[in-house]
Design a protein around this motif. Structure first.
Motif, PDB file in Angstrom:
ATOM      1  N   SER A 194      -5.072  82.353  73.059  1.00 30.33           N
ATOM      2  CA  SER A 194      -6.102  82.548  72.040  1.00 30.33           C
ATOM      3  C   SER A 194      -5.971  83.903  71.352  1.00 30.33           C
ATOM      4  O   SER A 194      -5.738  84.920  72.016  1.00 30.33           O
ATOM      5  CB  SER A 194      -7.497  82.450  72.663  1.00 30.33           C
ATOM      6  OG  SER A 194      -7.713  81.205  73.276  1.00 30.33           O
ATOM      7  N   THR A 195      -6.132  83.907  70.040  1.00 31.38           N
ATOM      8  CA  THR A 195      -6.226  85.179  69.338  1.00 31.38           C
ATOM      9  C   THR A 195      -7.623  85.746  69.556  1.00 31.38           C
ATOM     10  O   THR A 195      -8.575  85.009  69.886  1.00 31.38           O
ATOM     11  CB  THR A 195      -5.976  85.020  67.834  1.00 31.38           C
ATOM     12  OG1 THR A 195      -7.050  84.239  67.267  1.00 31.38           O
ATOM     13  CG2 THR A 195      -4.647  84.334  67.566  1.00 31.38           C
ATOM     14  N   GLY A 199     -20.074  83.172  65.460  1.00 26.75           N
ATOM     15  CA  GLY A 199     -18.640  83.368  65.304  1.00 26.75           C
ATOM     16  C   GLY A 199     -18.233  84.499  64.381  1.00 26.75           C
ATOM     17  O   GLY A 199     -17.066  84.581  63.974  1.00 26.75           O
ATOM     18  N   ARG A 236     -14.672  83.629  67.082  1.00 18.68           N
ATOM     19  CA  ARG A 236     -15.128  82.471  66.297  1.00 18.68           C
ATOM     20  C   ARG A 236     -15.844  81.447  67.175  1.00 18.68           C
ATOM     21  O   ARG A 236     -16.767  80.777  66.728  1.00 18.68           O
ATOM     22  CB  ARG A 236     -13.936  81.836  65.584  1.00 18.68           C
ATOM     23  CG  ARG A 236     -14.304  80.825  64.500  1.00 18.68           C
ATOM     24  CD  ARG A 236     -13.060  80.304  63.799  1.00 18.68           C
ATOM     25  NE  ARG A 236     -12.293  81.393  63.209  1.00 18.68           N
ATOM     26  CZ  ARG A 236     -11.068  81.748  63.581  1.00 18.68           C
ATOM     27  NH1 ARG A 236     -10.451  81.075  64.550  1.00 18.68           N
ATOM     28  NH2 ARG A 236     -10.446  82.743  62.998  1.00 18.68           N
ATOM     29  N   ARG A 237     -15.430  81.349  68.433  1.00 16.45           N
ATOM     30  CA  ARG A 237     -16.031  80.356  69.324  1.00 16.45           C
ATOM     31  C   ARG A 237     -17.276  80.877  70.055  1.00 16.45           C
ATOM     32  O   ARG A 237     -17.861  80.175  70.876  1.00 16.45           O
ATOM     33  CB  ARG A 237     -14.986  79.883  70.343  1.00 16.45           C
ATOM     34  CG  ARG A 237     -13.914  78.984  69.735  1.00 16.45           C
ATOM     35  CD  ARG A 237     -13.074  78.322  70.818  1.00 16.45           C
ATOM     36  NE  ARG A 237     -12.120  79.232  71.423  1.00 16.45           N
ATOM     37  CZ  ARG A 237     -10.853  79.381  71.018  1.00 16.45           C
ATOM     38  NH1 ARG A 237     -10.417  78.677  69.982  1.00 16.45           N
ATOM     39  NH2 ARG A 237     -10.037  80.225  71.631  1.00 16.45           N
ATOM     40  N   GLU A 283     -11.582  82.792  79.324  1.00 18.92           N
ATOM     41  CA  GLU A 283     -10.570  82.740  78.282  1.00 18.92           C
ATOM     42  C   GLU A 283      -9.807  84.062  78.258  1.00 18.92           C
ATOM     43  O   GLU A 283     -10.396  85.129  78.423  1.00 18.92           O
ATOM     44  CB  GLU A 283     -11.227  82.477  76.920  1.00 18.92           C
ATOM     45  CG  GLU A 283     -10.269  82.022  75.846  1.00 18.92           C
ATOM     46  CD  GLU A 283     -10.994  81.544  74.590  1.00 18.92           C
ATOM     47  OE1 GLU A 283     -10.296  81.187  73.621  1.00 18.92           O
ATOM     48  OE2 GLU A 283     -12.247  81.524  74.581  1.00 18.92           O
ATOM     49  N   GLU A 334      -9.525  86.764  67.258  1.00 18.05           N
ATOM     50  CA  GLU A 334     -10.342  86.151  66.210  1.00 18.05           C
ATOM     51  C   GLU A 334     -10.866  84.777  66.653  1.00 18.05           C
ATOM     52  O   GLU A 334     -12.014  84.416  66.379  1.00 18.05           O
ATOM     53  CB  GLU A 334      -9.546  86.042  64.911  1.00 18.05           C
ATOM     54  CG  GLU A 334      -9.207  87.366  64.251  1.00 18.05           C
ATOM     55  CD  GLU A 334      -8.140  88.163  64.989  1.00 18.05           C
ATOM     56  OE1 GLU A 334      -8.073  89.385  64.805  1.00 18.05           O
ATOM     57  OE2 GLU A 334      -7.364  87.544  65.777  1.00 18.05           O
ATOM     58  N   ASP A 335     -10.008  84.007  67.327  1.00 18.19           N
ATOM     59  CA  ASP A 335     -10.437  82.696  67.838  1.00 18.19           C
ATOM     60  C   ASP A 335     -11.538  82.849  68.878  1.00 18.19           C
ATOM     61  O   ASP A 335     -12.501  82.065  68.908  1.00 18.19           O
ATOM     62  CB  ASP A 335      -9.253  81.948  68.461  1.00 18.19           C
ATOM     63  CG  ASP A 335      -8.263  81.456  67.428  1.00 18.19           C
ATOM     64  OD1 ASP A 335      -8.655  81.308  66.251  1.00 18.19           O
ATOM     65  OD2 ASP A 335      -7.088  81.218  67.790  1.00 18.19           O
ATOM     66  N   MET A 336     -11.390  83.837  69.747  1.00 14.23           N
ATOM     67  CA  MET A 336     -12.389  84.055  70.790  1.00 14.23           C
ATOM     68  C   MET A 336     -13.734  84.431  70.172  1.00 14.23           C
ATOM     69  O   MET A 336     -14.797  83.979  70.628  1.00 14.23           O
ATOM     70  CB  MET A 336     -11.903  85.136  71.763  1.00 14.23           C
ATOM     71  CG  MET A 336     -10.640  84.741  72.519  1.00 14.23           C
ATOM     72  SD  MET A 336      -9.852  86.108  73.406  1.00 14.23           S
ATOM     73  CE  MET A 336     -10.969  86.318  74.783  1.00 14.23           C
TER      74      MET A 336
END
Length: 447
Positions: A353-354, A397, A360-361, A421, A356-358
Motif C-alpha cells: 500500500s502507498t 480519506g 484514502r481508506r 496494514e 496515500e492509499d492508507m
C-alpha cells in the motif's frame, strides 16, 4: 605507523614476551561538516576519533588494554597493561579469540573520491540547499540548520588465530531544518538524505523542498479531543517507535529477564503483516556490513516472519549459552567497549500500500509523523509508552489539518499485534527503518 605496521610489531613483541594469542580491534573515524546560515559559512568542522583495543592470553589468562595512538612506544604499554590486569581480572566465563568464519562476502567498493571531496563542493551544496529552501515558500523565514557532511569509518579486527576483517565506509549527508511563520504562529520541519558515492548524487533541491513542505504543512495545527482513534504511524514515526524498543529482541535482554519476548520463539508475537528483518548485506544502505564486532561473517536474519518470532539477536557468547548459532549481531559501542548485542540494518519489510492509499481508506483518524520524549516516555521492559507527538487529522480519506498538543499512549507489544496494514514507503536513512504502519486504534490524549 599505519595500522598494519603497528599490528605486526605488536604481535611480534607479544610473542617474544610470552603471549599465546593476541587480538586487536581498531577503529578510525573522520568527519567533515559544513554548516551555513544566512548565506555565509557558520561552521566548518573536521573531527577525527578512534583508537585500538588489545586483548591477549598470557599465563593462561586474558588481559586487556587500549590506546588512542599508534606509536612504537605504545606497544610496550599495551602489552604490560594487559599482562598486569590479566593477573587481577576474574571472569565467570573465559573470553575466547575467534579464528574467523569460513568465508565472507566481498566488501562493497570504498569510494575514496567521496572522502576526498573538496570543501568548496560541500560549501556550495549547503548554500544551494539554504537558498532553495528560503525561495520555496514566503512563509519560510530561516533555515535554522543547514549542513552537508562527509563521514569516513575504518574498522580492523585481527588476531593470531587467523582472523582478519577489514572494512572502510564513507557516507555523505545533507540536512536542512527550517522555520515557517504565519499569523503569529511559528513551526519547524526538516529533511535529510544521503549518498554512499558522492555529494553530487544527493538531490539537494529535493531535500530543501521536502523540508519546506514538512514545515508549512504544520501551520494551523491545534489539538483534538481525547479518544481512541485509528492511527497511521508514518514511516519516520514508525521507525522512531521501533528503534526505541530494539533491545527487546536482544538475547542479552531475554537472558536477563528484561524482555517480554522471553520464551516466545516460534510463537506469534505480531500481526501476520509484520516481517522484521536484519540485513547487513543489503547494498547501498548506510548500515551495511560484512562482519560483526567479533569478526563473524554477517547474514540476513528474519527476526519476525509473518508475525512469528524466529530468533533473537545473538553474539557468540549468548548463542553458546542458548545452544544456538550466532546471528552475527555482536556489537561494540566504541573501540574499547565491551562486546554486546545489537542490530545492523533492521527494518520492517514493506507491504504493497502507498501512504496515500492508507490515508484514502481511513474514514476518521490520525497520522503521526513525529514522536517526542522517547527516552522518558518509553519502558522497554513493559512495552508501555506515552509520547507527545505531531501529526495530521484525517477525515473521509483526506488530510484535513495539522495536529499538535497531543499524546499517544499504548504498548509496543500490542502495537506489533494490531498492525493491519503496512506501507510500501520504506526509506533507508539509518540503521533502523520502517514503512508506514496502520493500526485500528490507539489512545490519544488531547483537549
Amino acid at each position: 605507523m599505519n595500522i598494519q605496521q603497528f599490528q605486526e610489531a605488536l604481535f611480534t613483541k607479544g610473542r617474544e614476551i610470552g603471549y599465546a594469542d593476541m587480538e586487536i580491534y581498531y577503529v578510525n573515524g573522520r568527519s567533515t561538516s559544513v554548516k551555513v546560515l544566512k548565506g555565509e559559512i557558520d561552521q566548518y568542522t573536521i573531527v577525527e576519533n578512534g583508537g585500538l583495543s588489545f586483548r591477549g592470553v598470557i599465563n593462561g589468562k586474558m588481559g586487556y588494554a587500549s590506546t588512542e595512538k599508534l606509536e612504537p612506544d605504545v606497544i610496550d604499554f599495551l602489552l604490560e597493561e594487559a599482562r598486569s590486569n590479566a593477573d587481577i581480572l576474574e571472569s565467570e566465563e573465559q573470553d575466547e579469540l575467534f579464528e574467523g568464519s569460513e568465508s565472507y562476502l566481498e566488501q562493497p567498493a570504498y569510494t575514496a573520491e567521496l572522502a576526498d571531496t573538496a570543501p568548496e563542493i560541500l560549501i556550495e551544496a549547503a548554500l544551494e540547499m539554504e537558498r532553495t529552501a528560503l525561495a520555496a515558500d514566503p512563509r519560510i523565514v530561516m533555515a535554522r540548520h543547514c549542513s552537508v557532511s562527509i563521514r569516513e569509518n575504518e574498522v580492523l579486527i585481527a588476531n593470531t588465530k587467523g582472523l582478519h576483517c577489514h572494512r572502510r565506509k564513507s557516507l555523505a549527508t545533507a540536512y536542512v531544518y527550517v522555520i515557517a511563520t504565519e499569523h503569529n504562529e511559528t513551526v519547524t520541519g526538516g529533511w535529510h538524505d544521503y549518498s554512499l558515492r558522492s555529494v553530487e548524487e544527493i538531490d539537494i533541491a529535493d531535500v530543501a523542498h521536502r523540508a519546506v513542505q514538512e514545515a508549512v504543512s504544520r501551520l494551523g495545527a491545534h489539538t483534538i479531543q481525547s479518544d481512541n482513534y485509528p492511527v497511521i504511524f508514518r514511516h519516520d514515526a514508525a521507525a522512531q517507535l521501533l528503534a526505541a524498543y530494539t533491545t527487546v529482541f536482544s538475547a542479552e535482554s531475554v537472558d536477563k529477564g528484561f524482555s517480554r519476548l522471553a520464551g516466545k520463539l516460534g510463537q506469534k508475537v505480531a500481526s501476520e503483516h509484520i516481517t522484521l528483518m536484519d540485513d547487513p548485506l543489503m547494498e547501498n544502505v548506510p548500515a551495511g556490513s560484512t562482519f560483526d564486532a567479533e569478526g563473524s561473517a554477517t547474514r540476513r536474519n528474519e527476526i519476525i516472519k509473518d508475525g512469528e518470532l524466529r530468533t533473537y539477536f545473538h553474539n557468540r557468547k549468548t548463542a553458546r549459552k542458548a545452544g544456538v548459532q550466532s546471528t552475527s549481531n555482536a556489537s561494540k559501542g566504541s573501540y574499547n567497549g565491551k562486546i554486546g548485542v545489537s542490530y545492523h540494518n533492521l527494518y520492517v519489510e514493506p507491504g504493497t500500500s502507498t501512504l496515500e492509499d492508507m490515508i484514502r481508506r481511513m474514514d476518521r483518524g490520525l497520522m503521526i509523523v513525529e514522536l517526542q520524549g522517547l527516552h522518558a516516555g518509553t519502558n522497554t521492559a513493559s512495552g508501555n509508552f506515552s509520547l507527545a507527538c505531531l501529526g495530521y487529522w484525517i477525515e473521509q480519506g483526506q488530510v484535513v489539518r495539522a495536529v499538535n498538543q497531543i499524546t499517544v499512549s499504548g504498548n509496543f507489544f500490542d502495537v506489533l499485534q494490531q498492525v493491519e496494514e503496512v506501507g510500501n514507503d520504506l526509506r533507508f536513512t539509518g540503521s533502523c527503518t520502517s514503512p508506514s504502519l496502520k493500526l485500528a486504534s490507539l489512545s490519544i490524549s488531547g483537549s
